[in-house]
Scaffold this motif. Structure first.
Motif, PDB file in Angstrom:
ATOM      1  N   LEU A 245     -27.908  41.056  77.493  1.00 23.22           N
ATOM      2  CA  LEU A 245     -26.821  42.451  77.634  1.00 23.22           C
ATOM      3  C   LEU A 245     -27.193  43.713  78.315  1.00 23.22           C
ATOM      4  CD1 LEU A 245     -23.529  42.517  76.618  1.00 23.22           C
ATOM      5  CD2 LEU A 245     -24.706  43.681  73.768  1.00 23.22           C
ATOM      6  N   SER A 258     -27.234  49.194  75.751  1.00 22.46           N
ATOM      7  CA  SER A 258     -26.389  48.213  75.133  1.00 22.46           C
ATOM      8  C   SER A 258     -27.634  48.533  74.483  1.00 22.46           C
ATOM      9  CB  SER A 258     -25.960  47.423  75.769  1.00 22.46           C
ATOM     10  OG  SER A 258     -24.759  47.622  76.441  1.00 22.46           O
ATOM     11  N   TYR A 272     -23.011  36.486  65.580  1.00 19.20           N
ATOM     12  CA  TYR A 272     -22.278  38.246  66.205  1.00 19.20           C
ATOM     13  C   TYR A 272     -23.415  38.627  66.997  1.00 19.20           C
ATOM     14  CZ  TYR A 272     -17.628  36.839  64.211  1.00 19.20           C
ATOM     15  OH  TYR A 272     -17.363  36.255  63.641  1.00 19.20           O
ATOM     16  N   SER A 288     -21.073  48.816  67.569  1.00 17.64           N
ATOM     17  CA  SER A 288     -20.290  47.224  68.176  1.00 17.64           C
ATOM     18  C   SER A 288     -20.443  45.997  67.768  1.00 17.64           C
ATOM     19  CB  SER A 288     -19.545  47.184  69.889  1.00 17.64           C
ATOM     20  OG  SER A 288     -18.166  46.662  69.127  1.00 17.64           O
ATOM     21  N   ASN A 289     -19.904  44.991  68.343  1.00 21.02           N
ATOM     22  CA  ASN A 289     -20.879  43.203  68.323  1.00 21.02           C
ATOM     23  C   ASN A 289     -19.873  42.619  69.582  1.00 21.02           C
ATOM     24  OD1 ASN A 289     -18.373  42.383  67.500  1.00 21.02           O
ATOM     25  ND2 ASN A 289     -18.958  42.352  65.096  1.00 21.02           N
ATOM     26  N   GLU A 290     -20.952  41.803  69.156  1.00 25.89           N
ATOM     27  CA  GLU A 290     -19.965  40.328  70.501  1.00 25.89           C
ATOM     28  C   GLU A 290     -20.160  39.238  70.405  1.00 25.89           C
ATOM     29  OE1 GLU A 290     -18.872  41.163  72.927  1.00 25.89           O
ATOM     30  OE2 GLU A 290     -18.772  43.263  73.703  1.00 25.89           O
ATOM     31  N   LYS A 291     -19.414  38.472  70.087  1.00 22.17           N
ATOM     32  CA  LYS A 291     -19.171  36.871  69.181  1.00 22.17           C
ATOM     33  C   LYS A 291     -20.081  36.151  70.380  1.00 22.17           C
ATOM     34  CE  LYS A 291     -15.608  35.472  66.702  1.00 22.17           C
ATOM     35  NZ  LYS A 291     -14.263  35.323  67.454  1.00 22.17           N
ATOM     36  N   LEU A 292     -21.348  35.236  70.566  1.00 23.04           N
ATOM     37  CA  LEU A 292     -21.792  34.440  71.011  1.00 23.04           C
ATOM     38  C   LEU A 292     -21.516  32.970  70.534  1.00 23.04           C
ATOM     39  CD1 LEU A 292     -25.709  35.946  70.536  1.00 23.04           C
ATOM     40  CD2 LEU A 292     -23.470  36.386  72.057  1.00 23.04           C
ATOM     41  N   LEU A 301     -23.067  34.747  75.511  1.00 21.80           N
ATOM     42  CA  LEU A 301     -21.703  35.808  75.615  1.00 21.80           C
ATOM     43  C   LEU A 301     -20.028  34.957  75.527  1.00 21.80           C
ATOM     44  CD1 LEU A 301     -23.628  38.883  77.297  1.00 21.80           C
ATOM     45  CD2 LEU A 301     -23.095  38.656  74.749  1.00 21.80           C
ATOM     46  N   GLN A 302     -19.688  35.191  74.753  1.00 19.99           N
ATOM     47  CA  GLN A 302     -17.969  34.927  74.905  1.00 19.99           C
ATOM     48  C   GLN A 302     -17.564  35.481  76.212  1.00 19.99           C
ATOM     49  OE1 GLN A 302     -15.868  33.970  71.318  1.00 19.99           O
ATOM     50  NE2 GLN A 302     -17.482  32.498  70.801  1.00 19.99           N
TER      51      GLN A 302
END
Length: 302
Positions: A245, A258, A272, A288-292, A301-302
């Motif tokens: 990321l 990041s 996440y 923040s967060n990102e769905k995996l 990463l989605q």
């Protein structure tokens, strides 16, 4: 998701996220900065607590105040673990340089914490490090608990990672930890983008091995997130040479970095990746967060 705590500085500033689901709600523990209060007294770094029902909208509900002499200069970088119906929190003292160490506390409600009487519970030994321990991550794997920590080389220049372990029957007391990284770090900066720093390790088990998300480079160099894996929790290999990321493009909210990842697995197995970022070289900090998704042991990463 975008969260920043304005309570101390009047501008959004929250770092080092760690999330658990406890008694029907999500709790996020994070670092809040030092500030001077209304009486003119300087207060050190602290730990904030926010709650959510959906992992997107967060409301701050409490702070964990320093209560012990060893915490007087500040506490931060929390890592949480659920065990025996309690939230166990691992955090670092702050402001002591090479003397900073890992501490432990526990809570039956996730908000009010009882300190471990043997605090600080861990700092590393050996000629390869400076004796400091920060950025605790404790994870159950192969019938023991692994403690991942960041430290520095003896010259106090390069940030590196180490590991210790304790049995499943542990109370997490100081005398129950065995340092496993005795001859050197388990991971150190080697790639150009990692600069002089690897820190903020967060791990998850996938198909019988551990996958680590780590922060490479010091804050705002930019810091970015890498991935590594291990079959035994001690010996690690990078999964790719580029950041997993990256920091954002110029003008984006995370253009400066990041960093400091936390991998959270919800009870539906959805994962996440929480992390911190900013676009002003650290004047503000947002979480923040990102769905995996996953392809075997490889996160995507989605």
């Amino acid at each position: 998701m975008m969260y920043g705590d304005r309570s101390r500085l009047g501008r959004p500033y929250a770092k080092d996220p760690h999330v658990v689901k406890f008694k029907g709600r999500y709790l996020m523990y994070f670092s809040v900065p030092a500030y001077t209060d209304s009486s003119g007294v300087k207060q050190g770094w602290g730990i904030g607590i926010a709650e959510s029902r959906n992992l997107i909208d967060w409301q701050k509900i409490a702070e964990i105040p320093p209560v012990a002499d060893y915490e007087r200069a500040g506490i931060c970088a929390p890592g949480a673990l659920l065990k025996d119906g309690k939230v166990h929190l691992f955090y670092q003292t702050y402001g002591g340089g090479p003397k900073d160490a890992i501490c432990h506390a526990w809570s039956v409600d996730g908000i009010h914490f009882q300190r471990n009487e043997t605090n600080p519970i861990f700092h590393p030994t050996g000629s390869w490090n400076c004796g400091r321990a920060i950025d605790a991550e404790v994870y159950r794997f192969k019938n023991q608990y692994f403690l991942y920590f960041a430290t520095r080389d003896p010259a106090y220049k390069t940030q590196i990672l180490g590991v210790a372990a304790t049995p499943l029957t542990t109370s997490f007391n100081r005398n129950e930890w065995k340092q496993l990284s005795t001859d050197g770090p388990i991971l150190k900066p080697e790639l150009a983008w990692e600069g002089e720093c690897i820190e903020g390790a967060s791990v998850i088990e996938r198909k019988g091995e551990l996958v680590m998300f780590y922060a490479g480079a010091y804050n705002n160099w930019p810091q970015q997130i890498g991935i590594a894996h291990s079959k035994d929790g001690v010996h690690w290999e990078r999964m790719q040479t580029e950041p997993f990321l990256k920091n954002g493009m110029p003008g984006s909210w995370n253009a400066s970095e990041s960093g400091h990842p936390h991998i959270f697995e919800d009870r539906n197995r959805q994962t996440y990746l929480f992390y911190q970022g900013n676009n002003d070289k650290g004047h503000t900090w947002l979480l923040s967060n990102e769905k995996l998704t996953w392809r075997g042991t490889l996160p995507l990463l989605q």
